[in-house]
Design a protein around this motif. Structure first.
Motif, short mmCIF file in Angstrom:
data_model
loop_
_atom_site.label_atom_id
_atom_site.label_comp_id
_atom_site.label_asym_id
_atom_site.label_seq_id
_atom_site.Cartn_x
_atom_site.Cartn_y
_atom_site.Cartn_z
N LEU A 8 24.50 3.15 53.77
CA LEU A 8 24.94 2.65 52.38
C LEU A 8 24.12 3.30 51.72
N PHE A 32 25.37 6.87 50.96
CA PHE A 32 26.53 6.61 50.23
C PHE A 32 26.22 6.19 48.74
N ALA A 33 25.33 5.60 48.54
CA ALA A 33 25.23 5.24 47.22
C ALA A 33 24.65 6.35 46.32
N ILE A 34 23.59 6.76 46.97
CA ILE A 34 22.78 7.97 46.12
C ILE A 34 23.68 9.34 46.13
N SER A 43 27.02 9.11 45.75
CA SER A 43 27.89 8.76 44.79
C SER A 43 27.25 8.82 43.27
N LEU A 44 25.97 9.04 43.32
CA LEU A 44 25.56 9.23 41.82
C LEU A 44 25.18 10.61 41.58
N VAL A 80 27.32 12.78 40.91
CA VAL A 80 28.21 13.09 39.88
C VAL A 80 27.62 13.10 38.64
N ALA A 91 36.28 12.61 38.17
CA ALA A 91 37.75 12.35 38.92
C ALA A 91 37.57 12.71 40.31
N VAL A 127 34.99 10.49 42.41
CA VAL A 127 35.27 9.33 42.67
C VAL A 127 36.31 9.20 43.53
N GLU A 129 35.26 9.87 47.09
CA GLU A 129 34.12 8.73 47.64
C GLU A 129 35.14 7.62 48.36
N MET A 176 22.21 -2.09 47.23
CA MET A 176 23.07 -0.61 47.66
C MET A 176 24.50 -0.67 47.14
N LEU A 206 24.49 -0.22 43.44
CA LEU A 206 24.69 1.29 43.36
C LEU A 206 25.83 1.82 43.46
N VAL A 207 26.39 1.51 44.63
CA VAL A 207 27.70 2.22 44.91
C VAL A 207 28.78 1.84 43.92
N VAL A 261 27.16 1.58 39.54
CA VAL A 261 26.62 2.70 39.03
C VAL A 261 27.57 4.07 39.52
N GLY A 262 28.01 4.08 40.73
CA GLY A 262 28.84 4.82 41.33
C GLY A 262 30.39 4.97 41.13
N VAL A 320 30.68 5.65 35.79
CA VAL A 320 31.30 6.78 35.78
C VAL A 320 32.37 6.92 34.92
N PHE A 338 32.97 8.29 31.41
CA PHE A 338 34.41 9.11 31.30
C PHE A 338 34.97 8.70 30.20
#
Lengths: 347, 204
Positions: free
Chosen positions: A118, A121-123, A125-126, A128, A152, A155, A158, B56, B59-60, B63-64, B68, B72
């Protein structure tokens, strides 16, 4: 004082030392991965590739490093200065931070945390944000378009990467990356009565998911054929147009660190991490880190080949592939895997 | 323990400072970036309490993905935030009201558990000790085993919201050229190419 030293200072020093060692090794690896990328690309096009600096061009990446560092960084007049300089830092820091939880061998990991996958995956996803911030802060048309595209794109892909990871987690039952590797020591082959070998690893049992993960990893790291954020034929260099010298180098470093990370992640999730391909004594004798590096390099070789072979996608095709093909497919395989595990009682 | 306190104050201070910057930054994009920093530090605070899964997921998801989209939209829309800011005082009473309600709720929760500690123990499903069950597994138990129907209904609510959004924005325009992917893929050299012998000087 002595107790303070042993409870706080010594562990901190050990962690700093391990991190530095990993960073130096990783940066060296990236330097040669970069060279390999250019060499593979050249070989496909029947060129020689970089061959001037050092024997067979082996020191090319270091020459490039010096060139980037010694040049003058230019900040455009209309740029948002703080964010402009922060963006490459964010990109490279996040890409390197993920490596803290990647196990390179049994027990060779800086932070063996419960939710390792996780965290990765979290980092990732950052990552971007580096691109979006860079594109926006440049205050110019092409970088901005590149930033919007990458937001776009990353995201979207992911989502399917997330489902693929969940599918693997179902078969493993743990979020810890070392557990994921160790669970691949037995699998399809051992159920059939064969000795532990490479057919036990997840890539065979979860083959369709493996393919989805590989292609999504290409899109997630903005590699060709999905390099729309920096498509040079339409956006010059996308979000990196206004960048030069060291900030540009940091973007490139972040990008390649993310690519190597995806190779390592593919190795851990599907190719059995540091496990030897066949359980015989002379292969077991080889250190696990060698297997890990070999497998990661093999995955990167495929990344390099895809870059050389496949023409760039159009943006609407990219979105269609992500949302209309990979998302339903990965969801379908997730449900199938869950049913198979439940009905056969393997979970 | 000292180290944990140090990190707590570090995360808490940065979280509060960046939350303050969210509302005071001139540039809306900077505001969103500070919001992201706030989320990040909130995730750090979750980690310190041992809720690693929540950290986590924060964050996902926030933040992720959510932030975004925020970024945007804020980057795309050319909103004149300076004009909005002059009207900020008009909305101050509403903001103050929401703040007071939130503060009261917090006081009730904290005050209630200090006045009668037995309330805290009346949770419907007791969560096992961290040594027996990691908090990822404990959350899974609660969400997917004990309250699976409520979880499904929550998913249904989201589905309805999603369909609503699609219905509101979907427009069938007839003058747009669309691609038929399967027709494109099904093309073969036989159906797409015809070989014509052209005599010199005549053309087709």
């Amino acid at each position: 004082m002595e107790q303070f030293f042993f409870t706080y200072v010594l562990p901190a020093l050990i962690i700093v030392g391990q991190s530095l060692l990993l960073l130096v090794a990783l940066l060296l690896f990236i330097a040669y991965i970069l060279l390999a990328d250019r060499k593979i690309w050249a070989a496909v096009q029947m060129r020689r590739g970089p061959n001037v600096v050092g024997p067979w061009g082996l020191f090319q990446s270091f020459a490039d490093l010096l060139k980037f560092v010694l040049k003058e960084p230019v900040i455009p007049a209309g740029a948002n200065k703080g964010v402009f300089l922060l963006a490459p830092l964010v990109a490279v820091t996040l890409a390197l931070a993920t490596w803290a939880v990647i196990p390179l061998n049994a027990g060779w990991v800086i932070a063996n945390i419960n939710v390792g996958i996780l965290y990765v995956f979290a980092i990732s996803s950052l990552e971007v944000y580096g691109i979006i911030m860079g594109g926006w802060a440049s205050n110019s048309k092409y970088p901005f378009l590149g930033a919007l595209r990458s937001a776009a794109q990353m995201v979207s892909y992911e989502v399917s990467i997330g489902f693929v990871i969940v599918t693997v987690l179902l078969t493993v039952g743990s979020l810890n990356l070392s557990d994921i590797v160790m669970s691949q020591a037995d699998g399809l082959g051992t159920k059939l009565g064969l000795p532990p070998s490479l057919i036990d690893w997840n890539w065979l049992a979860l083959f369709p998911v493996f393919i989805i993960f590989f292609i999504s990893a290409l899109a997630e790291t903005n590699r060709p054929p999905f390099d729309l954020p920096e498509a040079e034929s339409e956006l010059v260099a996308g979000f990196m147009v206004e960048y030069g010298s060291t900030p540009y180098m940091m973007f490139m470093l972040g990008e390649y660190a993310a690519i190597v990370l995806m190779c390592a992640l593919t190795t851990i999730l599907f190719l059995g991490g540091w496990l030897p391909p066949v359980d015989v004594w002379f292969l077991n004798w080889v250190p696990g880190i060698i297997w890990f590096l070999l497998k990661a390099s093999m995955v990167f070789f495929m990344f390099g080949l895809v870059k050389a072979f496949v023409p760039r996608y159009r943006y609407d095709q990219l979105m269609r592939l992500g949302w209309k093909v990979f998302l339903p497919l990965s969801l379908f395989f997730l449900i199938v895997t869950a049913f198979v595990l439940k009905l056969t009682g393997w979970a | 323990m000292g180290l944990q306190a140090l990190f707590f104050y570090l995360f808490a201070f940065i979280a509060i400072a960046s939350a303050f910057m969210v509302i005071s930054a001139r540039n809306p994009v900077h505001s969103v970036l500070f919001l992201i920093l706030t989320f990040f530090n909130a995730a750090g605070l979750f980690l310190l309490t041992g809720a690693e899964f929540l950290a986590m997921i924060l964050l996902v998801v926030y933040v992720g993905a959510v932030a975004v989209l925020f970024l945007f939209v804020v980057m795309m829309l050319d909103v004149d935030f300076a004009a909005l800011r002059t009207k900020a005082l008009e909305y101050a009473p509403v903001g103050a009201l929401i703040g007071i309600i939130l503060a009261l709720e917090l006081i009730f929760v904290i005050g209630g558990s200090t006045i009668s500690p037995e309330i805290a123990k009346k949770a419907a499903v007791p969560i096992p000790a961290l040594t027996e069950r990691s908090n990822t597994q404990a959350l899974g138990d609660v969400l997917y085993t004990h309250y699976v129907y409520f979880f499904q209904i929550a998913g249904l609510v989201l589905l309805v919201a999603m369909i609503g959004a699609i219905v509101l924005t979907l427009k069938h325009r007839t003058n747009v050229k669309r691609q038929n992917i399967s027709a494109q893929v099904a093309r073969t050299p036989e159906t797409a190419v015809s070989i014509v012998k052209v005599k010199p000087g005549q053309g087709i």
